[in-house]
Scaffold this active site. Structure first.
Site, short mmCIF file in Angstrom:
data_model
loop_
_atom_site.label_atom_id
_atom_site.label_comp_id
_atom_site.label_asym_id
_atom_site.label_seq_id
_atom_site.Cartn_x
_atom_site.Cartn_y
_atom_site.Cartn_z
N TYR A 101 -33.35 31.92 -7.84
CA TYR A 101 -32.54 31.88 -9.06
C TYR A 101 -31.61 30.67 -9.12
CZ TYR A 101 -29.39 34.30 -5.78
OH TYR A 101 -28.64 34.66 -4.67
N HIS A 160 -26.83 35.80 -1.06
CA HIS A 160 -25.85 36.83 -1.37
C HIS A 160 -25.57 37.70 -0.15
CE1 HIS A 160 -24.56 40.82 -2.85
NE2 HIS A 160 -23.83 40.10 -3.67
N ARG A 170 -20.84 30.18 -3.93
CA ARG A 170 -21.51 30.77 -2.77
C ARG A 170 -22.68 29.86 -2.42
NH1 ARG A 170 -25.81 34.01 -3.06
NH2 ARG A 170 -25.40 34.83 -5.14
#
Length: 374
Positions: free
Chosen positions: A288, A278, A274
């Site tokens: 992150y 998100h 990805r």
């Protein structure tokens, strides 16, 4: 006689898990064919290769426009899809209009590939009830479930429909998608297990895209391969390069043939990534992930590989892509305009669409709000 020393060698068991799932790859990271036999086995004609790439470009352009709409506050909820065009569109390319699709909330592109209008997808993201009408602009049925928000629930639903297709002796399968995070949900295993127990025709995709929201895949499970979870239910399971459109198509085509022949489900783990947040609901991937990690994955994303393959075969060039992207943008513009022109929902609409037969109290509320023009 059993061999206690070998059976009780737990370290060897872990090593065997790793070696039991070689990754299917037809195109390498630079777009070169590394498995000629596999490429020929896929059986894609030149026209089909171009059509597949156009589907992938559609997914990318919709993603680009939806991200812009989200930043303008005109979108609602959206799960970005950049980087997953092969795992989504190339796999969907292997199924028929009669096959039932069970998408997650990041899988709207696969519904578009079945003829669902983009404007309805925009309305689904905005929470409008027209976004749950699964028909084409011409009124034909689109055999797709709604994009499931509950993580993994679509697997249970797909297993039930797959059993129904088997009982009705339909030449069709149910195909279902979730991410690596979804593979940690009980519903995902339960759906695979149910389909395997009843030999229901289902093809299950786990799009291992690296991160479940902010949780990296290596912190979700100690399993070396997510595909191994299919083995636990007695389903054949494979690992595929999810950025390789040809490998994804080949695996999906052969999994469908296996399932529709009465052999039960197949689980396909697609190794992809990805490349964006998100969702548009406030996620910042740089909290992150590192910029270097993202840049490395952008260098091996699916469109680069397919573009290289088609260019080498003389089927595609920059001029064709510029013209087609312009065509897509015009189409998306028209769909955005159509979505914007749909009458806004009223309070009375929400109440009417809650139950098929409203309760007495709800009926009174509907009457009250309608009388107030709400």
């Amino acid at each position: 006689m059993s061999n206690a020393k070998e059976i009780l060698d737990f370290k060897q068991q872990l090593e065997l898990q790793d070696s039991s799932f070689p990754m299917l790859q037809i195109l390498d990271e630079t777009g070169n064919i590394v498995d000629q036999e596999g490429f020929e086995r896929a059986g894609l004609t030149d026209d089909q290769l171009v059509e597949l790439f156009k589907n992938m470009l559609l997914s990318r352009q919709v993603d680009i426009r939806c991200m812009k709409l989200a930043k303008q506050g005109r979108m609602g909820f959206f799960g970005p899809t950049a980087g997953q065009e092969a795992s989504q569109m190339a796999s969907a390319f292997a199924f028929t209009d009669e096959d039932w699709l069970f998408p997650g909330y990041r899988d709207l592109p696969q519904i578009y590939s079945k003829g669902w209008p983009i404007w309805k997808g925009l309305l689904w993201s905005r929470g409008h009830y027209f976004g749950n009408e699964y028909t084409t602009d011409e009124g034909a049925e689109v055999k797709s479930w709604f994009p499931q928000i509950i993580i993994g629930a679509q697997y249970v639903e797909a297993a039930g429909v797959a059993l129904g297709l088997k009982k009705r002796k339909k030449d069709a399968v149910a195909f279902v998608y979730t991410g690596d995070g979804g593979s940690s949900q009980g519903d995902t295993y339960e759906g695979i297990n149910f389909a395997a127990a009843y030999k229901a025709p289902m093809v299950a995709f786990i799009q291992n895209n690296g991160f479940a929201i902010s949780t990296p895949r290596n912190l979700q499970t100690a399993a070396e391969h997510l595909a191994a979870k299919g083995w636990a239910a007695g389903a054949p399971s494979i690992v595929v390069d999810g950025n390789d459109a040809i490998a994804m198509y080949l695996a999906s085509k052969e999994a469908r043939a296996w399932a529709v022949a009465g052999n039960g489900p197949v689980v396909i783990e697609a190794i992809t990534n990805r490349l964006e947040p998100h969702s548009t609901a406030g996620d910042d991937p740089l909290r992150y992930r590192t910029k270097e990690d993202l840049e490395a994955w952008w260098q091996k994303e699916p469109l680069l590989r397919m573009r290289k393959l088609l260019t080498d075969k003389g089927l595609w060039d920059d001029d064709k892509e510029v013209a087609y992207v312009a065509e897509l943008d015009a189409r998306i513009d028209a769909d955005i305009k159509k979505a914007n022109g749909v009458e806004k929902q009223k309070i009375s609409n929400f109440l009417k669409n809650t139950l098929e037969v409203p309760s007495q109290v709800m009926a009174e509320q509907i009457q009250k709000f309608e009388s107030e023009g709400k």
